[in-house]
Design a protein around this motif. Structure first.
Motif, PDB file in Angstrom:
ATOM      1  N   GLY A   1       0.792  -1.211   0.000  1.00 23.50           N
ATOM      2  CA  GLY A   1       0.000   0.000   0.000  1.00 23.50           C
ATOM      3  C   GLY A   1       0.829   1.267   0.000  1.00 23.50           C
ATOM      4  N   THR A   2       2.155   1.121   0.182  1.00 26.93           N
ATOM      5  CA  THR A   2       3.036   2.288   0.187  1.00 26.93           C
ATOM      6  C   THR A   2       3.064   2.941  -1.192  1.00 26.93           C
ATOM      7  OG1 THR A   2       4.435   1.280   1.882  1.00 26.93           O
ATOM      8  CG2 THR A   2       5.383   3.093   0.622  1.00 26.93           C
ATOM      9  N   THR A   3       2.981   4.263  -1.228  1.00 27.22           N
ATOM     10  CA  THR A   3       3.070   4.994  -2.493  1.00 27.22           C
ATOM     11  C   THR A   3       4.525   5.092  -2.921  1.00 27.22           C
ATOM     12  OG1 THR A   3       1.101   6.301  -1.982  1.00 27.22           O
ATOM     13  CG2 THR A   3       2.601   7.192  -3.637  1.00 27.22           C
ATOM     14  N   VAL A   4       4.804   4.713  -4.169  1.00 20.75           N
ATOM     15  CA  VAL A   4       6.177   4.688  -4.687  1.00 20.75           C
ATOM     16  C   VAL A   4       6.202   5.160  -6.138  1.00 20.75           C
ATOM     17  CG1 VAL A   4       6.986   2.836  -3.167  1.00 20.75           C
ATOM     18  CG2 VAL A   4       5.927   2.258  -5.365  1.00 20.75           C
ATOM     19  N   ASP A   5       7.385   5.554  -6.583  1.00 21.77           N
ATOM     20  CA  ASP A   5       7.649   5.791  -8.003  1.00 21.77           C
ATOM     21  C   ASP A   5       8.484   4.625  -8.516  1.00 21.77           C
ATOM     22  OD1 ASP A   5       6.473   8.303  -7.644  1.00 21.77           O
ATOM     23  OD2 ASP A   5       8.409   9.268  -7.252  1.00 21.77           O
ATOM     24  N   PHE A   6       8.252   4.206  -9.753  1.00 21.71           N
ATOM     25  CA  PHE A   6       9.069   3.125 -10.307  1.00 21.71           C
ATOM     26  C   PHE A   6       9.208   3.284 -11.817  1.00 21.71           C
ATOM     27  CE2 PHE A   6       4.712   1.653  -9.632  1.00 21.71           C
ATOM     28  CZ  PHE A   6       4.333   1.158 -10.875  1.00 21.71           C
ATOM     29  N   ILE A   7      10.310   2.737 -12.317  1.00 25.75           N
ATOM     30  CA  ILE A   7      10.624   2.784 -13.743  1.00 25.75           C
ATOM     31  C   ILE A   7      11.071   1.404 -14.185  1.00 25.75           C
ATOM     32  CG2 ILE A   7      13.011   3.526 -13.300  1.00 25.75           C
ATOM     33  CD1 ILE A   7      12.876   5.136 -15.923  1.00 25.75           C
ATOM     34  N   GLY A   8      10.680   0.983 -15.379  1.00 28.39           N
ATOM     35  CA  GLY A   8      11.073  -0.341 -15.851  1.00 28.39           C
ATOM     36  C   GLY A   8      10.836  -0.527 -17.327  1.00 28.39           C
ATOM     37  N   TYR A   9      11.532  -1.498 -17.867  1.00 26.39           N
ATOM     38  CA  TYR A   9      11.383  -1.897 -19.271  1.00 26.39           C
ATOM     39  C   TYR A   9      10.244  -2.907 -19.366  1.00 26.39           C
ATOM     40  CZ  TYR A   9      12.553  -3.949 -23.828  1.00 26.39           C
ATOM     41  OH  TYR A   9      12.505  -4.407 -25.117  1.00 26.39           O
ATOM     42  N   VAL A  10       9.353  -2.721 -20.313  1.00 28.02           N
ATOM     43  CA  VAL A  10       8.222  -3.630 -20.484  1.00 28.02           C
ATOM     44  C   VAL A  10       8.683  -4.869 -21.253  1.00 28.02           C
ATOM     45  CG1 VAL A  10       5.912  -3.944 -21.443  1.00 28.02           C
ATOM     46  CG2 VAL A  10       6.548  -1.745 -20.435  1.00 28.02           C
ATOM     47  N   CYS A  11       8.805  -5.985 -20.544  1.00 26.58           N
ATOM     48  CA  CYS A  11       9.138  -7.250 -21.208  1.00 26.58           C
ATOM     49  C   CYS A  11       7.918  -7.801 -21.937  1.00 26.58           C
ATOM     50  CB  CYS A  11       9.622  -8.278 -20.184  1.00 26.58           C
ATOM     51  SG  CYS A  11      11.085  -7.787 -19.266  1.00 26.58           S
ATOM     52  N   VAL A  12       6.807  -7.861 -21.200  1.00 23.68           N
ATOM     53  CA  VAL A  12       5.573  -8.399 -21.762  1.00 23.68           C
ATOM     54  C   VAL A  12       4.384  -7.583 -21.283  1.00 23.68           C
ATOM     55  CG1 VAL A  12       4.028 -10.386 -21.880  1.00 23.68           C
ATOM     56  CG2 VAL A  12       6.466 -10.749 -21.801  1.00 23.68           C
TER      57      VAL A  12
END
Length: 501
Positions: free
Chosen positions: A87-98
């Motif tokens: 439930g913690t609010t976070v920022d995230f970045i990632g490469y879309v594999c699928v």
């Protein structure tokens, strides 16, 4: 710079400020009120909030020299190891594999919604699941199916949330409070994309990596695949491919483990290691702390910990023979209804109470006597080592799909006892060979089958898409973009499938 605070405006005063409240606008706010942030849904972890009241003054800032966005990207491993509270609010970045197929959901109020699952990968090759809902799901799906989209897709979610979905830790959008960026041009995203593609170009799989891809529907996985084989003919396939098989699950293989522990960095199996220490009396003892190491010597993981995953071996039979297939995590979850971790905990409790658990969980009994269609992967390992034990990419019990497959491939005509009279030597003359079954079963039916009923086994599948488990085990499931060597779990075909499912 970069400190965040939530703001609110009473409904009766909203019209006074509405024209200024535009996304990405920079504002000068004077005389706001400071109030306690008692709302259940907190976008930022701050117990105070700004409140717009009658004497608050707002105007547009014409000159802003700071950054457009300020992100605090979370580490994927911190989420997977449950170091961050759900439930913690976070920022995230990632490469879309699928990007998986968009699904319709039923909301608590009776209305319909949309859900989209994705598999993300960071620069350390750690993969994690992202589930987005409703308008976020629609926007992402629209981008992924667009013919004009870029091959490699990077996403950033601002004010997302740490969530669990079907027992797995991952990310989600935070109701309507999140921002979703897809292949945008701000510095954080451009730098991540550049680093990821440089790393990809240097990897051994770069020549075969087609970029981010979208899964087709379950129906398309079967009906757009023109490669079908009766079970008796699987051993004669001489090139790697995905094959449609239709049969009934007649048994659970009880002398093989139904789960394994995979590395949180790669798809490989992890093994517990023991470290000793010298005691004051001169003797040695084993440290109580549980430590793990990845079986993949090329894994760069620093803090390795185990993730439990299904690998359920089942015996599948049609009118021509019987073969062992392995259900991996995503597909197994469709039928079992519990996570591997939950079932392992049940068995551990039985052991603690001095009861002997069954060879496999009773939940697996629901699989027996199910008639299914399978997309299986015949790999180089199967062919080179003559092993008839195949990993399942997709499985369905949908009667409509089974009926369409029956009509397409004339499956109900595959009664070899009445229709065919080829000898074993004739079968081998067509390219068939006697294969080994990795689970020490003799072939239940060695009756050969006419090559007329093997639908174009020489031609490649029309849609050699990766399946859920190919990234998602990257498992799992949720074609992997990470190149991992075959694991040495039990030295059989299941081990090879763990690195490809």
């Amino acid at each position: 710079m970069g400190t965040k605070i939530q703001a609110s405006c009473l409904h009766k005063l909203f019209s006074k400020f509405e024209r200024y409240l535009i996304v990405d606008e920079c504002l000068i706010i004077k005389r706001p009120s400071l109030a306690a942030n008692t709302t259940f849904f907190k976008i930022v972890p701050n117990n105070q909030k700004l409140s717009f009241y009658y004497h608050t003054f707002v105007e547009k800032c014409k000159k802003w020299e700071g950054p457009q966005y300020v992100f605090n990207f979370v580490d994927f491993n911190d989420v997977l190891s449950q170091k961050i509270k759900e439930g913690t609010t976070v920022d995230f970045i990632g490469y879309v594999c699928v990007c998986y197929n968009i699904e319709e959901t039923n909301k608590k109020d009776g209305s319909k919604g949309k859900r989209l699952n994705l598999k993300l990968q960071d620069l350390e090759d750690v993969q994690i699941d992202l589930t987005i809902w409703d308008d976020y799901a629609k926007d992402m799906c629209s981008y992924m199916v667009s013919e004009k989209r870029e091959a490699h897709v990077v996403v950033v979610v601002h004010f997302g949330a740490v969530k669990t979905y079907k027992g797995k830790w991952g990310f989600s959008n935070n109701f309507d409070g999140s921002r979703l960026f897809i292949n945008d041009n701000f510095d954080d995203m451009l730098l991540f994309r550049q680093k990821f593609l440089v790393k990809l170009a240097a990897s051994t799989e770069s020549s075969s990596h087609a970029g981010s891809y979208i899964m087709c529907s379950v129906e398309d996985e079967f009906l757009k695949n023109d490669v079908f084989s009766p079970i008796a003919y699987l051993g004669s396939i001489l090139e790697p491919k995905k094959v449609v098989v239709v049969g009934t699950i007649v048994a659970i293989v009880s002398d093989k483990m139904w789960y394994y522990y995979r590395c949180n960095y790669c798809k490989s199996k992890v093994e517990q290691k023991f470290e000793t220490y010298d005691k004051d009396d001169g003797t040695s003892d084993v440290k109580d702390e549980k430590l793990y190491q990845c079986s993949n010597k090329d894994c760069n993981g620093k803090e390795v910990f185990p993730l439990s995953r299904f690998k359920i071996p089942v015996r599948v039979q049609d009118s021509t023979g019987t073969v062992t297939l392995t259900l991996f995590d995503h597909e197994a979850m469709k039928f079992v209804g519990k996570t591997p971790k939950e079932l392992i905990e049940i068995q551990d409790e039985l052991l603690k109470s001095n009861e002997n658990p069954e060879e496999y969980p009773v939940e697996f009994e629901s699989l027996v006597n199910l008639k299914c269609a399978f997309v299986i992967k015949v790999s180089d390992f199967n062919i080179v080592n003559a092993v008839e034990n195949y990993g399942i990419s997709v499985v369905t019990t949908d009667e409509d799909i089974l009926d369409k497959l029956n009509k397409k491939f004339k499956i109900d005509q595959l009664d070899v006892s009445d229709s065919f009279g080829m000898t074993q030597s004739e079968l081998q003359a067509t390219g068939g060979e006697s294969f080994k079954d990795a689970d020490s079963y003799t072939r239940d039916n060695t009756t050969p089958v006419s090559k007329d009923y093997v639908c174009d086994l020489k031609q490649p599948s029309s849609d050699m898409k990766h399946n859920l488990d190919d990234v998602y085990l990257n498992e799992e499931g949720l074609g992997s973009s990470a190149s991992k060597p075959r694991m040495c779990v039990e030295k059989n075909a299941v081990d090879e499938d763990l690195s490809n499912n």
